[in-house]
Design an enzyme around this catalytic site. Structure first.
Site, PDB file in Angstrom:
ATOM      1  N   SER A   1       3.801  -3.818  -4.639  1.00 56.06           N
ATOM      2  CA  SER A   1       3.791  -5.121  -3.950  1.00 56.06           C
ATOM      3  C   SER A   1       2.877  -6.123  -4.642  1.00 56.06           C
ATOM      4  O   SER A   1       3.238  -7.290  -4.801  1.00 56.06           O
ATOM      5  CB  SER A   1       3.392  -4.964  -2.487  1.00 56.06           C
ATOM      6  OG  SER A   1       2.075  -4.479  -2.383  1.00 56.06           O
ATOM      7  N   SER A   2       1.706  -5.689  -5.092  1.00 58.53           N
ATOM      8  CA  SER A   2       0.788  -6.662  -5.708  1.00 58.53           C
ATOM      9  C   SER A   2       1.273  -7.068  -7.093  1.00 58.53           C
ATOM     10  O   SER A   2       1.159  -8.237  -7.479  1.00 58.53           O
ATOM     11  CB  SER A   2      -0.637  -6.109  -5.776  1.00 58.53           C
ATOM     12  OG  SER A   2      -0.691  -4.988  -6.624  1.00 58.53           O
TER      13      SER A   2
ATOM     14  N   ASP B   1       2.465  -0.823 -13.381  1.00 57.09           N
ATOM     15  CA  ASP B   1       3.249  -1.491 -12.332  1.00 57.09           C
ATOM     16  C   ASP B   1       3.872  -2.800 -12.815  1.00 57.09           C
ATOM     17  O   ASP B   1       5.068  -3.032 -12.674  1.00 57.09           O
ATOM     18  CB  ASP B   1       2.356  -1.823 -11.119  1.00 57.09           C
ATOM     19  CG  ASP B   1       2.097  -0.619 -10.254  1.00 57.09           C
ATOM     20  OD1 ASP B   1       2.220   0.503 -10.767  1.00 57.09           O
ATOM     21  OD2 ASP B   1       1.750  -0.806  -9.077  1.00 57.09           O
TER      22      ASP B   1
ATOM     23  N   GLY C   1       0.813  -1.228   0.000  1.00 56.72           N
ATOM     24  CA  GLY C   1       0.000   0.000   0.000  1.00 56.72           C
ATOM     25  C   GLY C   1       0.836   1.264   0.000  1.00 56.72           C
ATOM     26  O   GLY C   1       0.354   2.332   0.354  1.00 56.72           O
TER      27      GLY C   1
HETATM   28  O1  PMV Z   1      -0.235   1.210  -7.097  1.00 56.29           O
HETATM   29  P1  PMV Z   1       0.448   2.534  -6.982  1.00 56.29           P
HETATM   30  O2  PMV Z   1       0.284   3.184  -5.658  1.00 56.29           O
HETATM   31  O3  PMV Z   1       1.849   2.523  -7.478  1.00 56.29           O
HETATM   32  O4  PMV Z   1      -0.332   3.539  -7.987  1.00 56.29           O
HETATM   33  C1  PMV Z   1      -0.639   3.172  -9.250  1.00 56.29           C
HETATM   34  C2  PMV Z   1      -0.585   4.355 -10.147  1.00 56.29           C
HETATM   35  C3  PMV Z   1      -1.939   4.936 -10.544  1.00 56.29           C
HETATM   36  O5  PMV Z   1      -1.658   5.749 -11.677  1.00 56.29           O
HETATM   37  C4  PMV Z   1      -2.503   5.804  -9.445  1.00 56.29           C
HETATM   38  C5  PMV Z   1      -2.968   3.880 -10.914  1.00 56.29           C
HETATM   39  C6  PMV Z   1      -2.609   3.065 -12.126  1.00 56.29           C
HETATM   40  O6  PMV Z   1      -3.244   2.006 -12.295  1.00 56.29           O
HETATM   41  O7  PMV Z   1      -1.749   3.472 -12.931  1.00 56.29           O
END
Ligand code: PMV
Length: 301
Positions: free
Chosen positions: A94-95, A138, A89
């Site tokens: 992490s996910s 991610d 979070g």
């Molecule tokens: O999961 P995080 O906290 O790295 O955020 C993802 C980045 C966002 O642009 C907010 C959402 C996304 O799916 O790209």
């Protein structure tokens, strides 16, 4: 077959939230933190050798991973062990790291070879279970383990690190929910459509020149783009006082740029730090209440 896979963390240098609406994002891997998944034949169950929060995510995605790879029955003969040093979070992926390591370990254990495209699709399914409607940024950066300029699902360029680019992350210790932050921004956009459009146009230019600065190794200009990004994320309502404090103390201690990274509403701050200021910025983060300071990439002093 016994198998093991690791995946690193990630942090977003430029473009979080705007990427959901089609703007470019720049993300980089964090090699110093990782998730490791081992598949062990002859035992059973899902064993999570990390915190409760990791357990919840892993339990939620495990059956989707088995279904996606069409291996529900074989799993009765395996134990799957998950270990991770990636905070949950805090925008460090992490996910997505769990997804990349889990899918690759399960594919190997079931003798499947996965193309990059198939890996990407399977991990996206897991990310959708966790985050609702993820952009895919991610797991793209984590699956490649290199800096990425991301333009949309499966549209990206793999970049090289510029020399002398030292980045430090300060974890606030307050987990944020990506789903909640993305929903809040969607609501803000609905209620402030003209302002959102205008800000998005400005940020598209800032991010584009920030990506070019990264590629050319122009670090002061990259730092400026990070500062402007933080101000825009404040306007969207996803910063918090602790994040603003960490940004300010990094700049006061000599950082070239600093911003919240990831979805916000908690999480971490990323600072671009000249070599001679690494110690000062690290100490400033600690004094300002950072729970943990993580080197993303550190040139030797
Ligand atoms: O999961 P995080 O906290 O790295 O955020 C993802 C980045 C966002 O642009 C907010 C959402 C996304 O799916 O790209």
């Amino acid at each position: 077959m016994r198998s093991s896979h690791r995946a690193c963390g990630k942090t977003i240098l430029l473009g979080e939230h705007w990427v959901v609406y089609g703007t470019t994002a720049l993300a980089v891997p964090i090699e110093s933190i990782e998730t490791v998944v081992d598949v062990v034949p002859g035992e059973t169950g899902l064993h999570i050798d990390v915190s409760e929060v990791h357990r919840t995510t892993a339990e939620r995605v495990y059956s989707t991973a088995l279904e996606g790879l069409k291996i529900p029955n074989m799993a009765a003969d395996w134990a799957v062990r998950v270990q991770s040093t990636i905070p949950v979070g805090e925008g460090m992926g992490s996910s997505a790291a769990l997804g990349c390591a889990l899918i690759q370990a399960l594919a190997k254990a079931s003798n499947q070879s996965l193309s990059f495209e198939k890996l990407w699709e399977r991990v996206l399914e897991l990310e959708t279970v966790v985050h609702g409607a993820p952009s895919g940024l991610d797991h793209t950066v984590i699956a490649h383990g290199s800096p990425i300029a991301f333009y949309g699902p499966q549209k990206y360029d793999v970049l090289h690190w510029p020399t002398d680019c030292s980045l430090l992350l300060a974890s606030s210790g307050q987990p944020g929910s990506t789903r909640e932050a993305v929903e809040n921004v969607a609501k803000w956009r609905e209620e402030n459509s003209d302002h959102f459009e205008q800000l998005q146009r400005t940020m598209a230019d800032v991010i584009e020149s920030g990506v070019a600065s990264f590629q050319r190794g122009e670090l002061p200009a990259l730092g400026q783009a990070m500062n402007e990004s933080h101000a825009a994320l404040q306007t969207l309502g996803v910063s918090l006082p602790i994040l603003d404090r960490l940004v300010q103390c990094a700049l006061d201690a000599g950082a070239l740029g600093a911003k919240l990274t990831g979805a916000g509403l908690g999480g971490a701050v990323l600072a671009l730090v000249p070599k001679h200021c690494i110690t000062q910025v690290t100490e400033a983060f600690q004094q300002a209440g950072a729970e943990r300071v993580i080197p993303v990439r550190q040139e030797q002093e």
